[in-house]
Design an enzyme around this catalytic site. Structure first.
Site, PDB file in Angstrom:
ATOM      1  N   HIS A 268     -32.509   5.510  28.737  1.00  0.00           N
ATOM      2  CA  HIS A 268     -33.510   6.536  28.383  1.00  0.00           C
ATOM      3  C   HIS A 268     -34.712   5.797  27.782  1.00  0.00           C
ATOM      4  O   HIS A 268     -35.430   5.099  28.493  1.00  0.00           O
ATOM      5  CB  HIS A 268     -32.837   7.542  27.440  1.00  0.00           C
ATOM      6  CG  HIS A 268     -33.596   8.791  27.184  1.00  0.00           C
ATOM      7  ND1 HIS A 268     -34.750   9.133  27.842  1.00  0.00           N
ATOM      8  CD2 HIS A 268     -33.365   9.818  26.314  1.00  0.00           C
ATOM      9  CE1 HIS A 268     -35.188  10.305  27.396  1.00  0.00           C
ATOM     10  NE2 HIS A 268     -34.362  10.738  26.459  1.00  0.00           N
ATOM     11  N   HIS A 308     -35.145   7.902  38.776  1.00  0.00           N
ATOM     12  CA  HIS A 308     -35.227   8.970  37.788  1.00  0.00           C
ATOM     13  C   HIS A 308     -34.328  10.110  38.221  1.00  0.00           C
ATOM     14  O   HIS A 308     -34.206  10.384  39.415  1.00  0.00           O
ATOM     15  CB  HIS A 308     -36.677   9.470  37.668  1.00  0.00           C
ATOM     16  CG  HIS A 308     -36.924  10.187  36.380  1.00  0.00           C
ATOM     17  ND1 HIS A 308     -36.638  11.508  36.216  1.00  0.00           N
ATOM     18  CD2 HIS A 308     -37.404   9.748  35.198  1.00  0.00           C
ATOM     19  CE1 HIS A 308     -36.935  11.857  34.978  1.00  0.00           C
ATOM     20  NE2 HIS A 308     -37.401  10.815  34.339  1.00  0.00           N
ATOM     21  N   ASP A 364     -41.484   3.880  32.601  1.00  0.00           N
ATOM     22  CA  ASP A 364     -41.217   2.666  31.840  1.00  0.00           C
ATOM     23  C   ASP A 364     -41.573   1.380  32.557  1.00  0.00           C
ATOM     24  O   ASP A 364     -41.533   0.306  31.968  1.00  0.00           O
ATOM     25  CB  ASP A 364     -39.729   2.610  31.459  1.00  0.00           C
ATOM     26  CG  ASP A 364     -39.408   3.650  30.414  1.00  0.00           C
ATOM     27  OD1 ASP A 364     -40.229   3.805  29.502  1.00  0.00           O
ATOM     28  OD2 ASP A 364     -38.353   4.293  30.519  1.00  0.00           O
TER      29      ASP A 364
HETATM   30  N1  CMC Z   1     -31.799   0.205  40.473  1.00  0.00           N
HETATM   31  C1  CMC Z   1     -30.924   0.138  41.500  1.00  0.00           C
HETATM   32  N2  CMC Z   1     -30.222   1.179  41.950  1.00  0.00           N
HETATM   33  C2  CMC Z   1     -30.405   2.358  41.352  1.00  0.00           C
HETATM   34  C3  CMC Z   1     -31.302   2.517  40.278  1.00  0.00           C
HETATM   35  C4  CMC Z   1     -32.015   1.383  39.854  1.00  0.00           C
HETATM   36  N3  CMC Z   1     -32.888   1.461  38.845  1.00  0.00           N
HETATM   37  N4  CMC Z   1     -31.300   3.801  39.867  1.00  0.00           N
HETATM   38  C5  CMC Z   1     -30.427   4.423  40.656  1.00  0.00           C
HETATM   39  N5  CMC Z   1     -29.882   3.555  41.558  1.00  0.00           N
HETATM   40  C6  CMC Z   1     -28.931   3.859  42.628  1.00  0.00           C
HETATM   41  C7  CMC Z   1     -27.549   4.063  42.077  1.00  0.00           C
HETATM   42  O1  CMC Z   1     -26.798   2.852  42.088  1.00  0.00           O
HETATM   43  C8  CMC Z   1     -26.993   5.076  43.054  1.00  0.00           C
HETATM   44  O2  CMC Z   1     -26.677   4.406  44.251  1.00  0.00           O
HETATM   45  P1  CMC Z   1     -25.389   4.854  45.106  1.00  0.00           P
HETATM   46  O3  CMC Z   1     -25.705   6.240  45.585  1.00  0.00           O
HETATM   47  O4  CMC Z   1     -25.278   3.838  46.183  1.00  0.00           O
HETATM   48  O5  CMC Z   1     -24.226   4.832  44.166  1.00  0.00           O
HETATM   49  C9  CMC Z   1     -28.186   5.971  43.364  1.00  0.00           C
HETATM   50  O6  CMC Z   1     -29.322   5.119  43.163  1.00  0.00           O
HETATM   51  C10 CMC Z   1     -28.305   7.189  42.461  1.00  0.00           C
HETATM   52  O7  CMC Z   1     -28.285   6.735  41.099  1.00  0.00           O
HETATM   53  P2  CMC Z   1     -27.727   7.561  39.900  1.00  0.00           P
HETATM   54  O8  CMC Z   1     -27.314   6.625  38.810  1.00  0.00           O
HETATM   55  O9  CMC Z   1     -26.704   8.550  40.392  1.00  0.00           O
HETATM   56  O10 CMC Z   1     -29.003   8.375  39.473  1.00  0.00           O
HETATM   57  P3  CMC Z   1     -29.175   9.130  38.113  1.00  0.00           P
HETATM   58  O11 CMC Z   1     -30.057  10.272  38.385  1.00  0.00           O
HETATM   59  O12 CMC Z   1     -27.875   9.409  37.467  1.00  0.00           O
HETATM   60  O13 CMC Z   1     -29.895   8.035  37.204  1.00  0.00           O
HETATM   61  C11 CMC Z   1     -31.458   6.788  36.006  1.00  0.00           C
HETATM   62  C12 CMC Z   1     -31.216   8.069  36.800  1.00  0.00           C
HETATM   63  C13 CMC Z   1     -32.872   6.834  35.410  1.00  0.00           C
HETATM   64  C14 CMC Z   1     -30.468   6.700  34.848  1.00  0.00           C
HETATM   65  C15 CMC Z   1     -31.309   5.574  36.943  1.00  0.00           C
HETATM   66  O14 CMC Z   1     -32.211   5.666  38.009  1.00  0.00           O
HETATM   67  C16 CMC Z   1     -31.455   4.243  36.216  1.00  0.00           C
HETATM   68  O15 CMC Z   1     -30.486   3.741  35.641  1.00  0.00           O
HETATM   69  N6  CMC Z   1     -32.690   3.651  36.232  1.00  0.00           N
HETATM   70  C17 CMC Z   1     -32.928   2.422  35.513  1.00  0.00           C
HETATM   71  C18 CMC Z   1     -33.143   2.753  34.054  1.00  0.00           C
HETATM   72  C19 CMC Z   1     -34.508   3.369  33.822  1.00  0.00           C
HETATM   73  O16 CMC Z   1     -35.513   2.898  34.320  1.00  0.00           O
HETATM   74  N7  CMC Z   1     -34.517   4.424  32.982  1.00  0.00           N
HETATM   75  C20 CMC Z   1     -35.751   5.078  32.584  1.00  0.00           C
HETATM   76  C21 CMC Z   1     -35.783   6.488  33.048  1.00  0.00           C
HETATM   77  S1  CMC Z   1     -37.430   7.170  32.873  1.00  0.00           S
HETATM   78  C22 CMC Z   1     -37.638   7.334  31.195  1.00  0.00           C
HETATM   79  C23 CMC Z   1     -36.950   8.499  30.632  1.00  0.00           C
HETATM   80  O17 CMC Z   1     -37.264   9.646  31.024  1.00  0.00           O
HETATM   81  O18 CMC Z   1     -36.094   8.286  29.774  1.00  0.00           O
END
Ligand code: CMC
Length: 429
Positions: A268, A308, A364
């Site tokens: 986050h 996201h 970010d």
């Molecule tokens: N790098 C590589 N792969 C990713 C990433 C990433 N940053 N984000 C998602 N994926 C992949 C993930 O492995 C999954 O692949 P598969 O379907 O093959 O298993 C797919 O994309 C869907 O990911 P998810 O984890 O189910 O998506 P989510 O909606 O639960 O997660 C997130 C959202 C923000 C937690 C995630 O994208 C992430 O960890 N990003 C990196 C951390 C980041 O930049 N966070 C800041 C968010 S913006 C600021 C805020 O609002 O807090």
């Protein structure tokens, strides 16, 4: 049969149900009538992480993740970033409308004149180790701040509530900057009421021996824009924490401390710090392909600052921030990590892995580079996120308190543990 209903047939019993649809939503509680037999508790929904559950009705922030739209109270984030300032935007979030000239003057005066914190809080900071993370200090200090205002528990008294909102918005910059000065072993720099909110924060962060601190106008403006962009983001993790904790009717200081704790996590508010660590680890443009391969290999490495839960398109905040970054670099000189970031973004936006999963840069990805260029240490990044987000948290908290639908947050569970069994004395296990 009404057309705005959902017809459900329970194939276990053959019974049919009509569930009303309002605002594109069915009420989960309407499913409770669907029972296997008279003793059945009734049907529930299973939705870990609230992937498809609206926990409230809200009039504050609108996001269309597919189109990359973000609006506060109907105003596009691009217009606010360009034409508003943070305190005006905070007023908008908290009150629903842009302020009149008089209202803005009063609000700005009130916030400016509540920036001092009780001197006792300095001893609280002294209890922390010199290298304590400033986010831990912020969480603790905000919680402690509430103990100075016992009347804050009167959350349904409009005047008392407004007073705490002013205090919290105002004192966030002081608490944040004092946490930094404590970490650096520097004397505290007190608020200067002649300065804007952002410049005052920079004054408390960086003033040394000069009689009057003067922030560089470009940096003051950049920080203000970043504050606007981070002010609210509807029902994200920390806002949900604010609402959930606030639903027990605790005072707003305790609820803000809980929300700040949620923001601290690397998925986050901690992500911008992780972006800098990642860019530093990559070290050079030539190492990017190898890094991308590691991300794609599924060994758990993520491209931080990408992806996201809601945006499946370019995060509109990331676009604005990228432009701000260039304005800041004109003053501070270019970050050596910028080239790596730009190339990483270019490759990722063309790579099938990221395209297929709709992973775009989020807020970010570039904010950390700006903060670093402005000489904020990485540990301060989530603090910089928390300062403006407090106005969003408080707006959402206030909305929740005024919403007759809301009750204490209490999700259900599917129990998967052992069935009833008898306690065995230790000698018999
Ligand atoms: N790098 C590589 N792969 C990713 C990433 C990433 N940053 N984000 C998602 N994926 C992949 C993930 O492995 C999954 O692949 P598969 O379907 O093959 O298993 C797919 O994309 C869907 O990911 P998810 O984890 O189910 O998506 P989510 O909606 O639960 O997660 C997130 C959202 C923000 C937690 C995630 O994208 C992430 O960890 N990003 C990196 C951390 C980041 O930049 N966070 C800041 C968010 S913006 C600021 C805020 O609002 O807090």
């Amino acid at each position: 049969m009404a057309s705005n209903t959902l017809s459900v047939t329970d194939n276990r019993t053959g019974k049919k149900y009509e569930i009303p649809i309002n605002e594109g939503t069915i009420k989960a509680i309407d499913l409770r009538q669907i029972k296997n037999d008279a003793n059945d508790f009734g049907l529930m929904t299973y939705d870990p992480a609230f992937m498809n559950t609206a926990a409230c009705r809200s009039a504050i922030t609108f996001i269309d993740g597919d189109k990359g739209i973000l609006e506060y109270r109907g105003y596009p984030i691009e217009q606010l970033a360009e034409q508003s300032n943070y305190l005006e935007t905070a007023f908008l979030l908290l009150n629903g409308e842009l302020p009149s000239k008089e209202q803005l003057a009063q609000w700005t005066y009130d916030v400016t004149y509540h920036t001092f914190i009780n001197e006792n809080l300095k001893s609280l900071l002294d209890a922390f180790r010199y290298n304590a993370h400033p986010m831990g200090k912020l969480i603790a200090t905000v919680a402690a701040l509430g103990t100075f205002y016992p009347e804050a528990k009167n959350i349904f008294d409009v005047e008392t509530r407004q007073k705490q909102i002013v205090r919290i918005v105002a004192k966030m910059i002081t608490i944040a900057a004092f946490g930094y000065r404590h970490m650096m072993g520097q004397p505290y720099s007190y608020p200067d009421n002649d300065l804007s909110y952002s410049a005052n924060f920079l004054n408390m962060m960086f003033k040394t021996t000069e009689v009057k601190y003067q922030a560089h106008p470009a940096l003051e403006h950049a920080l203000d824009v970043l504050f606007i962009l981070h002010a609210d983001h509807e029902q994200n993790c920390s806002t949900s924490a604010m609402r959930s904790v606030g639903s027990s009717h605790v005072d707003p200081y305790s609820a803000v401390a809980a929300a700040a704790a949620a923001l601290y996590g690397p998925l986050h508010g901690g992500a911008n710090e992780e972006v800098i660590r990642m860019l530093t680890e990559i070290g050079s443009v030539k190492n990017i392909p190898a890094f991308i391969s590691r991300v794609k290999s599924g060994e758990g490495v993520r491209l931080m600052g990408f992806g996201h839960r809601v945006y499946k398109n370019y995060d509109p905040r990331a676009k604005i921030i990228k432009n701000v970054a260039y304005e800041v670099f004109e003053v501070t000189g270019k970050s050596p990590l910028l080239d790596i970031a730009l190339e990483l973004e270019r490759i990722a936006l063309e790579d099938e892995y990221f395209v297929k999963r709709k992973l775009y840069p989020n807020v970010d990805f570039y904010s950390g580079l700006i903060y670093q260029a402005m000489k904020f240490p990485m540990d301060m990044f989530p603090v910089l996120f928390a300062i403006p987000r407090v106005s969003g948290w408080l707006a959402q908290w206030q909305e929740m308190l005024q919403d007759a639908d809301q009750k204490i947050a209490r999700p259900r569970q599917i129990f998967v543990g052992p069935e009833r069994r008898d306690y065995a004395p230790i000698g018999k296990r």
